[in-house]
Design a protein around this motif. Sequence first.
Motif, mmCIF file in Angstrom:
data_model
loop_
_atom_site.group_PDB
_atom_site.id
_atom_site.type_symbol
_atom_site.label_atom_id
_atom_site.label_comp_id
_atom_site.label_asym_id
_atom_site.label_seq_id
_atom_site.Cartn_x
_atom_site.Cartn_y
_atom_site.Cartn_z
ATOM 1 N N UNK A 45 26.208 -71.303 -10.374
ATOM 2 C CA UNK A 45 25.498 -70.644 -9.565
ATOM 3 C C UNK A 45 23.862 -70.551 -9.963
ATOM 4 N N UNK A 46 23.102 -70.512 -9.135
ATOM 5 C CA UNK A 46 21.801 -70.296 -9.643
ATOM 6 C C UNK A 46 21.062 -68.977 -8.548
ATOM 7 N N UNK A 47 20.630 -68.085 -9.193
ATOM 8 C CA UNK A 47 20.200 -66.770 -8.674
ATOM 9 C C UNK A 47 18.712 -66.904 -8.745
ATOM 10 N N UNK A 48 17.907 -66.657 -7.696
ATOM 11 C CA UNK A 48 16.430 -66.883 -7.803
ATOM 12 C C UNK A 48 15.869 -65.327 -7.435
ATOM 13 N N UNK A 49 15.115 -64.892 -8.190
ATOM 14 C CA UNK A 49 14.315 -63.743 -7.723
ATOM 15 C C UNK A 49 13.020 -63.758 -8.296
ATOM 16 N N UNK A 50 12.414 -62.587 -8.442
ATOM 17 C CA UNK A 50 10.877 -62.363 -8.492
ATOM 18 C C UNK A 50 10.137 -62.578 -7.121
ATOM 19 N N UNK A 51 8.863 -62.365 -7.499
ATOM 20 C CA UNK A 51 7.944 -62.006 -6.208
ATOM 21 C C UNK A 51 7.803 -63.440 -5.278
ATOM 22 N N UNK A 52 7.656 -64.556 -5.822
ATOM 23 C CA UNK A 52 7.906 -65.672 -5.045
ATOM 24 C C UNK A 52 9.392 -65.730 -3.955
ATOM 25 N N UNK A 53 10.438 -65.424 -4.721
ATOM 26 C CA UNK A 53 11.511 -65.409 -3.988
ATOM 27 C C UNK A 53 11.475 -64.547 -2.621
#
Length: 324
Positions: free
Chosen positions: A261-269
């Motif tokens: 699994x790849x979890x993508x967060x941060x402002x761009x997400x």
Amino acid sequence: MPRLTDPAPRPSPGPVVALDIGGTKIAGALVDGEGRVLARSRRPTPAREDGETVMKAVEAVLGELAASPLWEAAGAVGIGSAGPVDASRGTVSPVNVPGWRDFPLVERVHRATGGRPVTLVGDGVAMTAAEHWLGAARGHDNALCLVVSTGVGGGLVLGGRLHPGPTGNAGHLGHISVDLDGEPCACGGRGCVERLAGGPHIARRALENGWRPGPDGDASAAAVAAAARAGDPVAVASFERAAQALAAGIAATAALVEVDIAVVGGGVAGAGEVLFGPLRRSLRSYATLSFVRNLTVVPAATGTDAGLLGAAAAAGWASSGPDS
């Protein structure tokens, strides 16, 4: 190192002090063992100023937290910082904060908080700890988590354990080169994921290719995302290029260590499907081997507090001892 499959970190009694330091903002909080934010403070990062000016912003955040009646009960400090960091030496050298090069952040925060023990991790590792404790990677023993914001950071969970590496930078996907003839990156490399997928570079690329901000003059990645949702082809293309770079980096990491699994967060997400749609499509082109083909990509679940929660978790695990 404790197993992150435990239901929660076991911090010392009382809250912990958490700092989330990036190229845009310095956030602080008092966080309890259930992941509740009990008090918070925030300052913009004076990223183009000298190192002492940046440190004064950190001290201002800590000063506001110290005004809380809960401050005295806080027994430890956790820091998630933009990287690279060197957890073994307690120093930070954030690519987007040029005034901090080998800056002794742990020692300075230790002094500023009255001698409390301080644990330092990279911002990607902090986000990973938060997502595996409370978020989208919970229950996964092998995970890659990304922070896509001003820069691009990352962290790994392998075999159910946080894997920060000797200096705290393992999983720092933002400085994997995905374009061998690409533009120079602030890290000294060329064609890095961050140079293509970081928020300022998404906006820069859109502007260079003819996109123009609206009447409010907002030229941020968030404004480009809004234009992409409205169908602007240049804005769409800028996000598609960012998604392609992220997909290449994610697929390479999955092939190396077999995350599922790849979890993508941060402002761009926060762009939502403007980013995740092309990211999933691009990933199908890169993650082609049988053991990575079923890799899942999902948005982070801990939101804007991921860095704070992960820093708090790091402090909690450190203060409770190995494998506790």
